[in-house]
Design a protein around this motif. Structure first.
Motif, PDB file in Angstrom:
ATOM      1  N   PRO A  78      36.703  46.214  43.660  1.00 47.96           N
ATOM      2  CA  PRO A  78      36.054  47.442  44.177  1.00 47.96           C
ATOM      3  C   PRO A  78      35.311  48.245  43.114  1.00 47.96           C
ATOM      4  CG  PRO A  78      38.179  47.178  45.208  1.00 47.96           C
ATOM      5  CD  PRO A  78      38.096  46.089  44.157  1.00 47.96           C
ATOM      6  N   CYS A  79      35.859  48.312  41.896  1.00 43.28           N
ATOM      7  CA  CYS A  79      35.191  49.093  40.842  1.00 43.28           C
ATOM      8  C   CYS A  79      33.871  48.454  40.416  1.00 43.28           C
ATOM      9  CB  CYS A  79      36.127  49.260  39.646  1.00 43.28           C
ATOM     10  SG  CYS A  79      36.867  47.726  39.058  1.00 43.28           S
ATOM     11  N   ASP A  80      33.758  47.134  40.582  1.00 44.55           N
ATOM     12  CA  ASP A  80      32.513  46.449  40.228  1.00 44.55           C
ATOM     13  C   ASP A  80      31.546  46.388  41.398  1.00 44.55           C
ATOM     14  OD1 ASP A  80      33.056  45.902  37.545  1.00 44.55           O
ATOM     15  OD2 ASP A  80      34.304  44.181  38.090  1.00 44.55           O
ATOM     16  N   ALA A  81      32.086  46.197  42.594  1.00 43.61           N
ATOM     17  CA  ALA A  81      31.232  46.102  43.783  1.00 43.61           C
ATOM     18  C   ALA A  81      30.538  47.435  44.070  1.00 43.61           C
ATOM     19  CB  ALA A  81      32.059  45.665  44.986  1.00 43.61           C
ATOM     20  N   ILE A  88      27.032  40.866  48.147  1.00 45.76           N
ATOM     21  CA  ILE A  88      28.276  41.108  47.412  1.00 45.76           C
ATOM     22  C   ILE A  88      29.486  40.899  48.331  1.00 45.76           C
ATOM     23  CG2 ILE A  88      29.635  42.796  46.100  1.00 45.76           C
ATOM     24  CD1 ILE A  88      27.030  44.210  45.352  1.00 45.76           C
ATOM     25  N   ILE A  89      30.315  39.956  47.944  1.00 48.73           N
ATOM     26  CA  ILE A  89      31.586  39.773  48.661  1.00 48.73           C
ATOM     27  C   ILE A  89      32.668  40.408  47.793  1.00 48.73           C
ATOM     28  CG2 ILE A  89      33.191  38.127  49.692  1.00 48.73           C
ATOM     29  CD1 ILE A  89      30.886  36.169  50.059  1.00 48.73           C
ATOM     30  N   GLY A  90      33.076  41.585  48.173  1.00 47.28           N
ATOM     31  CA  GLY A  90      34.075  42.317  47.403  1.00 47.28           C
ATOM     32  C   GLY A  90      35.481  41.866  47.757  1.00 47.28           C
ATOM     33  N   LEU A  91      36.389  42.163  46.867  1.00 48.14           N
ATOM     34  CA  LEU A  91      37.768  41.729  47.057  1.00 48.14           C
ATOM     35  C   LEU A  91      38.710  42.872  46.688  1.00 48.14           C
ATOM     36  CD1 LEU A  91      39.910  39.427  47.397  1.00 48.14           C
ATOM     37  CD2 LEU A  91      39.506  38.864  44.987  1.00 48.14           C
ATOM     38  N   GLN A  95      25.639  61.428  42.523  1.00 43.08           N
ATOM     39  CA  GLN A  95      26.776  60.510  42.416  1.00 43.08           C
ATOM     40  C   GLN A  95      27.412  60.582  41.031  1.00 43.08           C
ATOM     41  OE1 GLN A  95      26.506  56.608  44.464  1.00 43.08           O
ATOM     42  NE2 GLN A  95      24.308  56.947  44.359  1.00 43.08           N
ATOM     43  N   THR A  96      28.697  60.203  40.965  1.00 45.75           N
ATOM     44  CA  THR A  96      29.376  60.118  39.675  1.00 45.75           C
ATOM     45  C   THR A  96      29.136  58.726  39.106  1.00 45.75           C
ATOM     46  OG1 THR A  96      31.051  61.676  40.380  1.00 45.75           O
ATOM     47  CG2 THR A  96      31.647  60.231  38.564  1.00 45.75           C
ATOM     48  N   LEU A  97      28.865  58.681  37.811  1.00 49.62           N
ATOM     49  CA  LEU A  97      28.475  57.418  37.182  1.00 49.62           C
ATOM     50  C   LEU A  97      29.697  56.710  36.577  1.00 49.62           C
ATOM     51  CD1 LEU A  97      25.761  55.906  36.661  1.00 49.62           C
ATOM     52  CD2 LEU A  97      25.577  57.132  34.515  1.00 49.62           C
ATOM     53  N   CYS A  98      30.767  56.611  37.349  1.00 53.29           N
ATOM     54  CA  CYS A  98      31.993  55.985  36.860  1.00 53.29           C
ATOM     55  C   CYS A  98      32.790  55.528  38.065  1.00 53.29           C
ATOM     56  CB  CYS A  98      32.803  56.998  36.054  1.00 53.29           C
ATOM     57  SG  CYS A  98      34.444  56.419  35.570  1.00 53.29           S
ATOM     58  N   THR A  99      33.315  54.296  37.998  1.00 46.91           N
ATOM     59  CA  THR A  99      34.125  53.796  39.109  1.00 46.91           C
ATOM     60  C   THR A  99      35.590  53.621  38.714  1.00 46.91           C
ATOM     61  OG1 THR A  99      33.631  51.485  38.594  1.00 46.91           O
ATOM     62  CG2 THR A  99      32.140  52.609  40.151  1.00 46.91           C
ATOM     63  N   GLY A 100      35.920  54.059  37.499  1.00 45.50           N
ATOM     64  CA  GLY A 100      37.316  54.033  37.085  1.00 45.50           C
ATOM     65  C   GLY A 100      37.883  52.657  36.766  1.00 45.50           C
ATOM     66  N   CYS A 101      37.025  51.732  36.340  1.00 44.47           N
ATOM     67  CA  CYS A 101      37.504  50.363  36.070  1.00 44.47           C
ATOM     68  C   CYS A 101      38.398  50.305  34.844  1.00 44.47           C
ATOM     69  CB  CYS A 101      36.342  49.399  35.914  1.00 44.47           C
ATOM     70  SG  CYS A 101      35.386  49.620  34.389  1.00 44.47           S
ATOM     71  N   GLY A 102      38.247  51.303  33.950  1.00 40.93           N
ATOM     72  CA  GLY A 102      39.107  51.357  32.760  1.00 40.93           C
ATOM     73  C   GLY A 102      38.684  50.449  31.628  1.00 40.93           C
ATOM     74  N   ARG A 103      37.554  49.773  31.756  1.00 41.30           N
ATOM     75  CA  ARG A 103      37.158  48.827  30.705  1.00 41.30           C
ATOM     76  C   ARG A 103      36.903  49.524  29.373  1.00 41.30           C
ATOM     77  NH1 ARG A 103      34.571  46.382  35.148  1.00 41.30           N
ATOM     78  NH2 ARG A 103      35.269  44.245  35.498  1.00 41.30           N
ATOM     79  N   CYS A 104      36.282  50.719  29.441  1.00 41.40           N
ATOM     80  CA  CYS A 104      35.979  51.418  28.182  1.00 41.40           C
ATOM     81  C   CYS A 104      37.269  51.828  27.475  1.00 41.40           C
ATOM     82  CB  CYS A 104      35.081  52.622  28.436  1.00 41.40           C
ATOM     83  SG  CYS A 104      35.733  53.809  29.621  1.00 41.40           S
ATOM     84  N   VAL A 105      38.311  52.090  28.268  1.00 41.71           N
ATOM     85  CA  VAL A 105      39.594  52.463  27.681  1.00 41.71           C
ATOM     86  C   VAL A 105      40.177  51.271  26.928  1.00 41.71           C
ATOM     87  CG1 VAL A 105      41.905  53.353  28.188  1.00 41.71           C
ATOM     88  CG2 VAL A 105      39.956  54.037  29.633  1.00 41.71           C
ATOM     89  N   ARG A 106      40.066  50.093  27.571  1.00 42.78           N
ATOM     90  CA  ARG A 106      40.605  48.879  26.940  1.00 42.78           C
ATOM     91  C   ARG A 106      39.782  48.466  25.724  1.00 42.78           C
ATOM     92  NH1 ARG A 106      39.799  47.443  32.326  1.00 42.78           N
ATOM     93  NH2 ARG A 106      41.603  48.058  33.567  1.00 42.78           N
ATOM     94  N   GLY A 147      37.742  58.777  42.822  1.00 37.56           N
ATOM     95  CA  GLY A 147      37.339  58.680  44.222  1.00 37.56           C
ATOM     96  C   GLY A 147      37.229  57.271  44.788  1.00 37.56           C
ATOM     97  N   TYR A 148      37.692  56.289  44.042  1.00 33.54           N
ATOM     98  CA  TYR A 148      37.692  54.924  44.580  1.00 33.54           C
ATOM     99  C   TYR A 148      39.150  54.512  44.781  1.00 33.54           C
ATOM    100  CZ  TYR A 148      32.783  54.944  43.398  1.00 33.54           C
ATOM    101  OH  TYR A 148      31.464  55.264  43.337  1.00 33.54           O
ATOM    102  N   SER A 149      39.346  53.263  45.226  1.00 31.65           N
ATOM    103  CA  SER A 149      40.719  52.788  45.394  1.00 31.65           C
ATOM    104  C   SER A 149      40.709  51.268  45.411  1.00 31.65           C
ATOM    105  CB  SER A 149      41.301  53.308  46.704  1.00 31.65           C
ATOM    106  OG  SER A 149      40.817  52.516  47.776  1.00 31.65           O
ATOM    107  N   PRO A 150      41.886  50.644  45.265  1.00 32.41           N
ATOM    108  CA  PRO A 150      41.942  49.170  45.307  1.00 32.41           C
ATOM    109  C   PRO A 150      41.470  48.610  46.645  1.00 32.41           C
ATOM    110  CG  PRO A 150      43.912  50.062  44.292  1.00 32.41           C
ATOM    111  CD  PRO A 150      43.176  51.237  44.862  1.00 32.41           C
ATOM    112  N   ALA A 151      41.408  49.425  47.687  1.00 38.46           N
ATOM    113  CA  ALA A 151      40.975  48.946  49.007  1.00 38.46           C
ATOM    114  C   ALA A 151      39.578  49.454  49.361  1.00 38.46           C
ATOM    115  CB  ALA A 151      41.966  49.409  50.071  1.00 38.46           C
ATOM    116  N   GLU A 152      38.853  49.986  48.371  1.00 37.32           N
ATOM    117  CA  GLU A 152      37.540  50.604  48.632  1.00 37.32           C
ATOM    118  C   GLU A 152      36.480  49.525  48.888  1.00 37.32           C
ATOM    119  OE1 GLU A 152      36.389  54.049  48.690  1.00 37.32           O
ATOM    120  OE2 GLU A 152      34.798  52.816  49.543  1.00 37.32           O
ATOM    121  N   SER A 153      35.820  49.612  50.019  1.00 38.13           N
ATOM    122  CA  SER A 153      34.816  48.592  50.349  1.00 38.13           C
ATOM    123  C   SER A 153      33.388  49.052  50.057  1.00 38.13           C
ATOM    124  CB  SER A 153      34.924  48.228  51.828  1.00 38.13           C
ATOM    125  OG  SER A 153      34.646  49.372  52.615  1.00 38.13           O
TER     126      SER A 153
END
Lengths: 282, 336
Positions: free
Chosen positions: B96-99, B127-130, B305-316, B145-151
């Protein structure tokens, strides 16, 4: 550069070919290039706009158009030798070709200038974009009331467009004042010596009927704006052209952003009231 | 109405798409990493892992040619890139964070001028999201504002079910077209119970409050405190699904070469440097401030829009341990 596709199929980032018609020295570091599009179409610019100049192998740089669209068959670019692209440009001679994308960006709102007194203030290489507007005023003189050109540079050697300045000083159409920060020994200079903002207090300004245009290096803006405000000028009547490192020129790449504004597409010409609350703008 | 697909059929669908000439991009093993890369077949699809880099390369490659030039008999010839040759693409297994990211980037790549390179790829990609079943400590999609079930952003969205099946939610016309065309891979059975999704621990942040704080704290010492240690490496921007700054440069000689568009980062020291030598953001805290402001204020001011989907990659990825989620939480503690 000959194109392999027609202009209709032109892609956003692809330049069109322009030929250098003439080259003149402005200062030891700056040259004036006159160019024409090789397909003979007009550049189609308005005063205040810029183009992306490119040379294959040297990428691109944003350059203000220094001539008025009223002068047809060519357009001028004043270019300071500052990096690899501009150094290569300085080696070019008439007949050589370069790439041009654009024109891009906002321009001076000429309809709002109708019947107004104009204060056209520039410092250093800020005269390049302003020259387009000054020439326009020369060519359409009846559209405006009083026109004052005020220009300042570090020293007499650094003055751009010396021939134009001489012409404007002698022209009854303009009130043209030139100043330099200092004169080194032996220089022959006809203008005044001192900082540019000092030329503003003696001016007779009718704030409600005046539009001021300010183009120059960043420190100049604050001092000049302060003087204009003292004259009672409203922010909405003061126009600025801001310099930023535009790379794409079309509001995508992010290099020229000032807070949420893209200098290349929202600007480079802004009204002061559009940017005075924007941090980092001036 | 087809609404489920088995994992086996999902992999077979990839095989068929590839056979039909589509480029299929999905999470794939690359050494000891997982990356979104073109898949040669369904067996290569890796499920249940967040790829190291985002899926933005599918639309906006790290580096791409935008023209080529060649000097022949003294005359320079410039050749355009034939965008019609860009392949029809299916991005499969995008979390969802990438889609969601391309839907955010559409605004900047299509306002005023149209960036054909991005938009052509976007147009040609389904895009086939998962749904996300595996998060880690760095994930914070729930905070923005996203979630693991966000389509949002997916054309088809897959929700994992018990027994190796996925429930398919058709989100867009593009998704519908794909399902219609490859109907035989889908079944209209209800499927079993949904598998538990990942549960990032961060609660939703008040993004409006953060925006207001940013508006009032441009000159705050906060930026110096959090960003003095930033080394300006740009890893956060390169790995981010939503960062989209780029530069244009020529590669080759004067006689023959290509002009390229390639990623850049506002954290790099010369990013805003002018030919005149003036650099409007000349110290690192100013550049880091721009990164946060752009994501949580400027992009919103300009494009809503907010320019972040919370994927956490920058943190890692951050070599000095700057945690953007922690920065936001810190801001939340301040009074407006």
């Amino acid at each position: 550069m000959a194109r392999t596709t027609s202009p209709a199929e032109e892609l956003l980032y692809n330049p069109c070919e322009a030929e250098i018609i003439s080259v003149a020295d402005l200062t030891p570091d700056e040259k004036l290039f006159s160019l024409r599009m090789t397909d003979n179409r007009p550049l189609g610019h308005l005063p205040g706009q810029f183009v992306q100049l490119s040379i294959p192998g040297y990428t691109e740089a944003p350059i203000s158009v220094a001539s008025s669209p009223t002068r047809t068959g060519f357009f001028d670019l004043a270019i300071r030798r500052a990096g690899t692209l501009t150094a290569e440009m300085h080696r070019k001679v008439p007949g050589d070709t370069v790439g041009i994308r654009g024109p891009f960006g906002s321009s001076f709102d000429l309809t709002a200038f109708q019947g107004k007194d104009l204060l056209l203030i520039s410092g250093g290489c800020g005269l390049a974009p302003l020259r387009s507007l000054i020439q326009y005023c020369q060519d359409c003189r009846d559209e405006f009331a009083r026109v004052a050109v005020i220009y300042g540079a570090r020293n007499p050697d650094a003055l751009l467009f010396k021939n134009d300045l001489a012409e404007w000083r002698n022209s009854p159409a303009f009130d043209c004042s030139v100043t330099v920060d200092n004169v080194s020994g032996g220089d022959c200079f006809y203008g005044s010596v001192g900082l540019l903002p000092a030329l503003i207090p003696p001016l007779e300004v009718i704030p409600k009927n005046t539009i001021a245009v300010v183009v120059g290096p960043p420190p100049m803006y604050r001092a000049v704006i302060e003087e204009l405000k003292k004259k009672g000028m409203a922010s909405s009547r003061i126009l600025l052209s801001l310099e930023r490192q535009m790379r794409c020129g079309v509001g995508k790449c992010g290099h020229c952003t000032i807070e949420h504004l893209y200098c290349c597409t929202d600007g480079p010409v802004f009204r002061l009231d559009q940017v005075e609350g924007v941090r980092g703008a001036i | 109405m087809p609404n489920t697909i088995t994992e086996q059929n999902l992999r077979a669908l990839i095989d068929t798409l590839v056979k039909d000439g589509s480029r299929v991009v999905g999470p794939k093993a690359a050494g000891d990493m997982t990356l979104y890369e073109p898949l040669a077949g369904g067996t290569e699809l890796v499920l249940g892992v967040l790829p190291r880099r985002s899926a933005k390369e599918t639309f906006f490659p790290l580096c791409e040619d935008i023209l080529s030039y060649q000097k022949m008999e003294g005359k320079m010839t410039v050749e355009d890139i034939d965008l019609s040759r860009l392949p029809s693409t299916v991005l499969i297994g995008a979390l969802p964070c990438d889609a969601a990211a391309p839907g955010i980037l559409d605004a900047v790549f299509s306002w005023d001028y149209q960036d054909e390179f991005y938009l052509e790829r976007r147009k040609k990609t389904t895009i086939i999201g998962l749904a996300c079943t595996k998060s880690d400590d760095a994930c914070f999609c729930t905070a923005v504002g996203y979630s693991p079930a966000e389509s949002r952003g997916s054309d088809i969205f897959l929700l994992p079910l018990e027994g190796g099946r996925y429930r398919c939610q058709i989100i867009s016309d593009k998704g519908n077209l794909l399902v219609e065309r490859y109907k035989s891979f889908f079944t209209d059975e209800e499927g079993g119970n949904a598998l538990p999704l990942s549960q990032p621990s961060m609660e939703k942040l008040d993004l409006q409050k953060i925006r207001e704080w940013l508006e009032n704290n441009f000159e705050s010492d906060f930026w110096k405190e959090i960003a003095e240690r930033c080394v300006g490496c740009g890893a956060c921007a390169f790995i981010c699904p939503a960062c989209h700054c780029f530069d244009i440069n020529d590669e080759g000689s004067e006689g023959k070469g290509v002009r390229r568009k390639h990623w850049d980062a506002c954290g790099f020291s010369k990013f805003t440097n002018h030919a005149s030598g003036h650099n409007p953001r000349d110290v690192q805290p100013q550049r880091y401030r721009n990164r946060i402001m752009h994501k949580f204020k400027y992009y919103d001011d300009k494009f809503g829009q907010t320019l972040c989907t919370g994927c956490g990659r920058c943190v890692r990825a951050c070599p000095v341990g700057i945690d953007i989620a922690a920065v936001l939480q810190e801001i939340m503690k301040y009074e407006l």
